[in-house]
Design a protein around this motif. Structure first.
Motif, PDB file in Angstrom:
ATOM      1  N   ASP A  76       0.826  -1.212   0.000  1.00 44.21           N
ATOM      2  CA  ASP A  76       0.000   0.000   0.000  1.00 44.21           C
ATOM      3  C   ASP A  76       0.859   1.261   0.000  1.00 44.21           C
ATOM      4  N   ARG A  77       2.103   1.150   0.398  1.00 44.49           N
ATOM      5  CA  ARG A  77       3.005   2.302   0.401  1.00 44.49           C
ATOM      6  C   ARG A  77       3.771   2.415  -0.922  1.00 44.49           C
ATOM      7  N   VAL A  78       4.146   1.270  -1.474  1.00 44.48           N
ATOM      8  CA  VAL A  78       4.969   1.237  -2.683  1.00 44.48           C
ATOM      9  C   VAL A  78       4.119   1.374  -3.938  1.00 44.48           C
ATOM     10  N   ALA A  79       3.036   0.600  -4.005  1.00 44.26           N
ATOM     11  CA  ALA A  79       2.193   0.576  -5.207  1.00 44.26           C
ATOM     12  C   ALA A  79       0.728   0.476  -4.813  1.00 44.26           C
ATOM     13  N   PRO A  80       0.146   1.572  -4.316  1.00 43.57           N
ATOM     14  CA  PRO A  80      -1.261   1.525  -3.896  1.00 43.57           C
ATOM     15  C   PRO A  80      -2.180   1.191  -5.067  1.00 43.57           C
ATOM     16  N   ARG A  81      -3.165   0.333  -4.811  1.00 44.64           N
ATOM     17  CA  ARG A  81      -4.039  -0.157  -5.885  1.00 44.64           C
ATOM     18  C   ARG A  81      -4.975   0.935  -6.403  1.00 44.64           C
ATOM     19  N   ASP A  82      -5.194   1.991  -5.605  1.00 45.33           N
ATOM     20  CA  ASP A  82      -6.115   3.036  -6.063  1.00 45.33           C
ATOM     21  C   ASP A  82      -5.397   4.155  -6.839  1.00 45.33           C
ATOM     22  N   LEU A  83      -4.091   4.029  -7.037  1.00 42.17           N
ATOM     23  CA  LEU A  83      -3.348   5.104  -7.703  1.00 42.17           C
ATOM     24  C   LEU A  83      -3.688   5.194  -9.190  1.00 42.17           C
ATOM     25  N   LEU A  84      -3.680   4.077  -9.888  1.00 43.13           N
ATOM     26  CA  LEU A  84      -3.959   4.113 -11.333  1.00 43.13           C
ATOM     27  C   LEU A  84      -5.367   4.632 -11.629  1.00 43.13           C
ATOM     28  N   PRO A  85      -6.415   4.160 -10.926  1.00 42.83           N
ATOM     29  CA  PRO A  85      -7.738   4.753 -11.156  1.00 42.83           C
ATOM     30  C   PRO A  85      -7.780   6.252 -10.882  1.00 42.83           C
ATOM     31  N   ALA A  86      -7.053   6.700  -9.861  1.00 42.18           N
ATOM     32  CA  ALA A  86      -7.023   8.129  -9.547  1.00 42.18           C
ATOM     33  C   ALA A  86      -6.348   8.919 -10.666  1.00 42.18           C
ATOM     34  N   VAL A  87      -5.265   8.377 -11.205  1.00 40.77           N
ATOM     35  CA  VAL A  87      -4.567   9.038 -12.319  1.00 40.77           C
ATOM     36  C   VAL A  87      -5.480   9.077 -13.539  1.00 40.77           C
ATOM     37  N   TRP A  88      -6.141   7.980 -13.800  1.00 45.67           N
ATOM     38  CA  TRP A  88      -7.023   7.918 -14.968  1.00 45.67           C
ATOM     39  C   TRP A  88      -8.166   8.922 -14.836  1.00 45.67           C
ATOM     40  N   LYS A  89      -8.688   9.061 -13.628  1.00 40.88           N
ATOM     41  CA  LYS A  89      -9.755  10.053 -13.394  1.00 40.88           C
ATOM     42  C   LYS A  89      -9.233  11.466 -13.662  1.00 40.88           C
ATOM     43  N   GLN A  90      -8.015  11.749 -13.211  1.00 39.59           N
ATOM     44  CA  GLN A  90      -7.416  13.061 -13.479  1.00 39.59           C
ATOM     45  C   GLN A  90      -7.263  13.294 -14.987  1.00 39.59           C
ATOM     46  N   LEU A  91      -6.878  12.252 -15.702  1.00 37.60           N
ATOM     47  CA  LEU A  91      -6.739  12.373 -17.166  1.00 37.60           C
ATOM     48  C   LEU A  91      -8.085  12.632 -17.825  1.00 37.60           C
ATOM     49  N   LYS A  92      -9.080  11.882 -17.421  1.00 38.21           N
ATOM     50  CA  LYS A  92     -10.419  12.025 -18.018  1.00 38.21           C
ATOM     51  C   LYS A  92     -10.992  13.418 -17.777  1.00 38.21           C
ATOM     52  N   ASP A  93     -10.701  13.960 -16.578  1.00 35.80           N
ATOM     53  CA  ASP A  93     -11.244  15.278 -16.224  1.00 35.80           C
ATOM     54  C   ASP A  93     -10.345  16.430 -16.684  1.00 35.80           C
ATOM     55  N   ASN A  94      -9.262  16.095 -17.413  1.00 30.14           N
ATOM     56  CA  ASN A  94      -8.292  17.110 -17.865  1.00 30.14           C
ATOM     57  C   ASN A  94      -7.737  17.937 -16.706  1.00 30.14           C
ATOM     58  N   ARG A  95      -7.454  17.258 -15.599  1.00 33.29           N
ATOM     59  CA  ARG A  95      -6.950  17.962 -14.421  1.00 33.29           C
ATOM     60  C   ARG A  95      -5.558  17.485 -14.025  1.00 33.29           C
ATOM     61  N   LEU A  96      -4.866  16.796 -14.929  1.00 31.54           N
ATOM     62  CA  LEU A  96      -3.544  16.269 -14.611  1.00 31.54           C
ATOM     63  C   LEU A  96      -2.511  17.385 -14.780  1.00 31.54           C
ATOM     64  N   SER A  97      -2.081  17.946 -13.671  1.00 32.52           N
ATOM     65  CA  SER A  97      -1.172  19.095 -13.695  1.00 32.52           C
ATOM     66  C   SER A  97       0.254  18.659 -13.365  1.00 32.52           C
ATOM     67  N   ALA A  98       1.190  19.577 -13.590  1.00 30.37           N
ATOM     68  CA  ALA A  98       2.588  19.318 -13.244  1.00 30.37           C
ATOM     69  C   ALA A  98       2.740  19.119 -11.735  1.00 30.37           C
ATOM     70  N   GLU A  99       1.950  19.847 -10.960  1.00 26.83           N
ATOM     71  CA  GLU A  99       1.997  19.709  -9.502  1.00 26.83           C
ATOM     72  C   GLU A  99       1.524  18.323  -9.067  1.00 26.83           C
ATOM     73  N   TYR A 100       0.472  17.824  -9.731  1.00 24.85           N
ATOM     74  CA  TYR A 100      -0.036  16.484  -9.421  1.00 24.85           C
ATOM     75  C   TYR A 100       1.025  15.429  -9.731  1.00 24.85           C
ATOM     76  N   LEU A 101       1.689  15.585 -10.886  1.00 23.91           N
ATOM     77  CA  LEU A 101       2.750  14.644 -11.260  1.00 23.91           C
ATOM     78  C   LEU A 101       3.908  14.702 -10.260  1.00 23.91           C
ATOM     79  N   LYS A 102       4.234  15.897  -9.814  1.00 25.33           N
ATOM     80  CA  LYS A 102       5.311  16.064  -8.840  1.00 25.33           C
ATOM     81  C   LYS A 102       4.974  15.357  -7.527  1.00 25.33           C
ATOM     82  N   ASN A 103       3.723  15.494  -7.080  1.00 29.09           N
ATOM     83  CA  ASN A 103       3.281  14.809  -5.863  1.00 29.09           C
ATOM     84  C   ASN A 103       3.288  13.292  -6.041  1.00 29.09           C
TER      85      ASN A 103
END
Length: 197
Positions: free
Chosen positions: A25-52
């Motif tokens: 859960d610390r190294v590869a959380p299972r909810d990370l990819l769905p969260a990234v995909w949601k950011q992509l779908k909503d056009n909200r994937l920012s440089a700050e999000y990638l940095k975090n």
């Protein structure tokens, strides 16, 4: 016995530290990819999000590396992901070689202690003869204690080394699957790749 005790302390410390660091859960959380995909779908994937993402989890750092190259095409994404994944794999395997080495040398240290103890026993035989059986038995038992101690360190160290290697391999496979899903989705839908920057 001193080197064996040092090896046992190191083995315990490495095992605890690696089990703590290599939590899925610390190294590869299972909810990370769905969260990234949601950011992509909503056009909200920012440089700050990638940095975090890069800072918070190892899987996030791999996905962020691929997303930053999404405009360059599938091959550029794959190369970037593979480069970051090799760095992550190196970090995940930190100290495992040391643990494996401890598992290998502990019995040898025990055997060395036994050999040195037996040399002392035979020296005592030369000086005192074989008449004092108690001295001989005590010397032999002390010599054999080091072999037992070496094995007591080596066996758990090898078990934990194998378990941690297996954990690293399992996590790397999970990460690889998530990265392949993301790359396939982005290259199959070019319009989403534009939002990755």
């Amino acid at each position: 016995m001193v080197p064996i005790i040092i090896c046992s302390i190191l083995a315990i410390a490495i095992t605890i530290e690696r089990f703590w660091v290599l939590r899925a859960d610390r190294v590869a959380p299972r909810d990370l990819l769905p969260a990234v995909w949601k950011q992509l779908k909503d056009n909200r994937l920012s440089a700050e999000y990638l940095k975090n993402m890069r800072r918070e989890t190892w899987l996030g750092s791999i996905l962020a590396a691929g997303l930053q190259q999404s405009r360059m095409g599938r091959e550029a994404m794959k190369d970037s992901v593979q480069q970051q994944a090799s760095h992550v794999a190196h970090e995940m395997e930190r100290f495992l070689n040391t643990l494996g080495t401890i598992a290998l040398i502990s019995p040898l240290l025990g055997l060395l202690g036994t050999v040195l103890g037996m040399i002392e026993v035979f020296t005592a035989i030369m000086l005192q003869g074989t008449g004092n059986a108690g001295v001989l038995a005590g010397g032999i038992s002390q010599a054999l204690i080091t072999t037992a101690a070496g094995l007591l360190v080596a066996i758990p160290a090898m078990i934990f080394y194998r378990a941690l290697r297996r954990r690293v391999d399992t996590i790397l496979i999970m990460m690889e699957q998530d990265c392949v899903k993301l790359i396939d989705a982005l290259t199959a839908e070019p319009q989403n790749a534009q939002s990755g920057q």
